[in-house]
Enzyme design. Structure first.
Site, mmCIF file in Angstrom:
data_model
loop_
_atom_site.group_PDB
_atom_site.id
_atom_site.type_symbol
_atom_site.label_atom_id
_atom_site.label_comp_id
_atom_site.label_asym_id
_atom_site.label_seq_id
_atom_site.Cartn_x
_atom_site.Cartn_y
_atom_site.Cartn_z
ATOM 1 N N GLY A 74 0.811 -1.219 0.000
ATOM 2 C CA GLY A 74 0.000 0.000 0.000
ATOM 3 C C GLY A 74 0.838 1.260 0.000
ATOM 4 C CB THR A 75 4.493 1.882 0.440
ATOM 5 O OG1 THR A 75 4.533 1.181 1.676
ATOM 6 C CG2 THR A 75 5.415 3.082 0.494
ATOM 7 C CB THR A 76 1.605 6.101 -2.325
ATOM 8 O OG1 THR A 76 1.785 6.893 -1.151
ATOM 9 C CG2 THR A 76 0.254 5.410 -2.265
ATOM 10 C CB SER A 100 -2.495 4.573 -5.624
ATOM 11 O OG SER A 100 -3.776 4.586 -6.225
ATOM 12 C CG ASN A 101 -7.452 4.942 -1.889
ATOM 13 O OD1 ASN A 101 -8.046 4.140 -1.186
ATOM 14 N ND2 ASN A 101 -7.526 6.246 -1.710
ATOM 15 C CG PHE A 102 -5.285 -1.611 -0.709
ATOM 16 C CD1 PHE A 102 -5.560 -2.711 -1.504
ATOM 17 C CD2 PHE A 102 -3.967 -1.275 -0.491
ATOM 18 C CE1 PHE A 102 -4.544 -3.460 -2.070
ATOM 19 C CE2 PHE A 102 -2.937 -2.020 -1.054
ATOM 20 C CZ PHE A 102 -3.231 -3.115 -1.849
ATOM 21 C CG HIS A 134 -3.862 13.039 1.302
ATOM 22 N ND1 HIS A 134 -4.112 13.298 -0.020
ATOM 23 C CD2 HIS A 134 -4.268 11.764 1.527
ATOM 24 C CE1 HIS A 134 -4.647 12.226 -0.579
ATOM 25 N NE2 HIS A 134 -4.761 11.282 0.328
ATOM 26 C CG HIS A 135 -2.174 12.818 6.760
ATOM 27 N ND1 HIS A 135 -0.857 12.471 6.787
ATOM 28 C CD2 HIS A 135 -2.802 11.835 6.072
ATOM 29 C CE1 HIS A 135 -0.681 11.329 6.169
ATOM 30 N NE2 HIS A 135 -1.853 10.908 5.710
ATOM 31 C CE LYS A 138 -0.646 11.095 -0.269
ATOM 32 N NZ LYS A 138 -0.248 9.682 -0.062
ATOM 33 C CB THR A 145 -5.790 8.343 -4.675
ATOM 34 O OG1 THR A 145 -5.349 7.350 -3.753
ATOM 35 C CG2 THR A 145 -7.256 8.146 -5.000
HETATM 36 N N1 LIG Z 1 -2.697 2.345 -0.589
HETATM 37 C C1 LIG Z 1 -3.483 2.841 0.363
HETATM 38 O O1 LIG Z 1 -4.688 2.540 0.449
HETATM 39 C C2 LIG Z 1 -2.887 3.778 1.388
HETATM 40 C C3 LIG Z 1 -3.647 4.301 2.445
HETATM 41 C C4 LIG Z 1 -3.005 5.062 3.429
HETATM 42 C C5 LIG Z 1 -1.643 5.306 3.329
HETATM 43 N N2 LIG Z 1 -0.946 4.811 2.262
HETATM 44 C C6 LIG Z 1 0.516 4.941 2.166
HETATM 45 O O2 LIG Z 1 1.095 3.976 3.044
HETATM 46 C C7 LIG Z 1 2.333 4.439 3.542
HETATM 47 C C8 LIG Z 1 2.327 4.397 5.065
HETATM 48 O O3 LIG Z 1 1.308 5.213 5.556
HETATM 49 P P1 LIG Z 1 1.081 5.409 7.142
HETATM 50 O O4 LIG Z 1 0.009 6.438 7.234
HETATM 51 O O5 LIG Z 1 0.903 4.108 7.847
HETATM 52 O O6 LIG Z 1 2.492 6.049 7.529
HETATM 53 P P2 LIG Z 1 3.195 6.121 8.972
HETATM 54 O O7 LIG Z 1 4.221 7.195 8.855
HETATM 55 O O8 LIG Z 1 2.188 6.194 10.057
HETATM 56 O O9 LIG Z 1 3.937 4.710 9.089
HETATM 57 C C9 LIG Z 1 5.055 4.351 8.310
HETATM 58 C C10 LIG Z 1 5.737 3.184 8.997
HETATM 59 O O10 LIG Z 1 6.803 2.714 8.164
HETATM 60 C C11 LIG Z 1 7.872 2.383 9.022
HETATM 61 N N3 LIG Z 1 9.129 2.277 8.304
HETATM 62 C C12 LIG Z 1 10.010 3.237 7.933
HETATM 63 N N4 LIG Z 1 11.075 2.669 7.329
HETATM 64 C C13 LIG Z 1 10.844 1.325 7.328
HETATM 65 C C14 LIG Z 1 11.560 0.206 6.877
HETATM 66 N N5 LIG Z 1 12.779 0.336 6.312
HETATM 67 N N6 LIG Z 1 11.024 -1.030 7.018
HETATM 68 C C15 LIG Z 1 9.818 -1.193 7.604
HETATM 69 N N7 LIG Z 1 9.079 -0.156 8.070
HETATM 70 C C16 LIG Z 1 9.609 1.069 7.930
HETATM 71 C C17 LIG Z 1 7.865 3.473 10.084
HETATM 72 O O11 LIG Z 1 8.618 3.074 11.221
HETATM 73 C C18 LIG Z 1 6.357 3.523 10.365
HETATM 74 O O12 LIG Z 1 5.996 2.496 11.261
HETATM 75 C C19 LIG Z 1 2.520 5.820 2.896
HETATM 76 O O13 LIG Z 1 3.281 5.668 1.707
HETATM 77 C C20 LIG Z 1 1.103 6.257 2.572
HETATM 78 O O14 LIG Z 1 1.043 7.199 1.485
HETATM 79 C C21 LIG Z 1 -1.538 4.071 1.306
#
Ligand SMILES: NC(=O)c1ccc[n+]([C@@H]2O[C@H](COP(=O)([O-])OP(=O)(O)OC[C@H]3O[C@@H](n4cnc5c(N)ncnc54)[C@H](O)[C@@H]3O)[C@@H](O)[C@H]2O)c1
Length: 242
Positions: A74-76, A100-102, A134-135, A138, A145
């Site tokens: 889910g990481t973008t 990009s968005n689940f 977004h917050h 981000k 998305t």
């Molecule tokens: N696809 C979707 O539906 C969707 C929805 C929400 C957020 N996102 C994306 O997901 C990602 C994370 O969002 P979030 O809100 O949970 O962020 P967040 O900042 O709350 O959490 C990120 C996490 O990643 C960890 N991290 C950093 N480096 C790392 C590594 N090398 N290995 C493992 N973990 C590591 C951090 O310690 C933290 O726990 C962002 O890219 C965000 O844009 C996608």
């Protein structure tokens, strides 16, 4: 029962843990920047749900795939490197699914935008723009998305050929994506079709992270034991949603 690792244990990782049905999933480990998966993963994981950062995601995917673990990502902010990930998945013969968005709601929204763009294509008096909010934590801009929404519009409206980010003077053939960062906004996407006479607006507003987490768990059930690179929106309409 799916043995699930949460790679990235921030806002999304924690939300997924709290919503994973106990009769379908056991959490085999949680990993973050101070507890890296590469150093701490133990045997016995079927699927990893990866929500970390654009800087760490590819290394995590490579490591998990090399261990034979299917990945929901889910990481973008990394999709310009999709070819690297496709090669990794091919090399290890594992399953991988990205969105990009689940959120189920956003995937419905994509279909609404797609159909709206086809309709608006018949009415050249309407210009099209996108706004996303977004917050403030981000990291990427515009949101993944918003980019996907722009791609659906580019497919549907022949007068548009590219998108731009926060342009003060977009060309007629460009879709302008305006991004705003405001404390505590989970994710809001708006598409405006604007003529001299009126504006038609389509809006998706996420009330919480719940929708993203539920979709990621559906994707985990889908990807377990599959091989190949999938996008959630391609298989979304085949999922049996309750
Ligand atoms: N696809 C979707 O539906 C969707 C929805 C929400 C957020 N996102 C994306 O997901 C990602 C994370 O969002 P979030 O809100 O949970 O962020 P967040 O900042 O709350 O959490 C990120 C996490 O990643 C960890 N991290 C950093 N480096 C790392 C590594 N090398 N290995 C493992 N973990 C590591 C951090 O310690 C933290 O726990 C962002 O890219 C965000 O844009 C996608």
């Amino acid at each position: 029962m799916i043995k699930l690792a949460l790679v990235g244990y921030g806002k999304m990782g924690k939300m997924i843990e709290s919503l994973a049905p106990k009769d379908q999933f056991t959490i085999s480990g949680t990993f973050d920047v101070i507890n890296p998966v590469k150093e701490h993963l133990k045997n016995g994981t079927d699927v990893a749900i990866e929500f970390s950062t654009p800087a760490s995601v590819i290394e995590n995917i490579e490591f998990l795939s090399s261990r034979g673990i299917d990945v929901v990502c889910g990481t973008t902010g990394w999709y310009n490197k999709a070819d690297i990930v496709k090669d990794i998945i091919k090399k290890y013969g594992t399953g991988f699914i990205y969105a990009s968005n689940f959120s189920v709601g956003v995937n419905i929204f994509f279909q609404i935008v797609k159909n709206a763009a086809k309709l608006i294509n018949n009415y050249p008096q309407y210009d099209t723009g996108i706004k996303e909010v977004h917050h403030t934590q981000k990291l990427d801009k515009p949101s993944g998305t918003a980019i996907r929404i722009a791609e659906y519009i580019l497919d549907g409206i022949s007068g548009k050929s590219s998108f731009v980010s926060d342009s003060a003077r977009p060309e007629k053939n460009e879709i302008n994506i305006i991004s705003e960062r405001i404390t505590d906004v989970v994710g809001r996407h708006e598409v405006d079709f604007e003529s001299e006479a009126d504006t038609i607006s389509l809006i998706h507003n996420a009330k919480s992270r719940r929708g993203f987490a539920e979709g990621a768990l559906l994707a985990a059930q889908f990807i377990k034991g599959k091989k190949g690179f999938y996008k959630f929106e391609d298989i979304f309409s085949d999922l049996k949603l309750k």
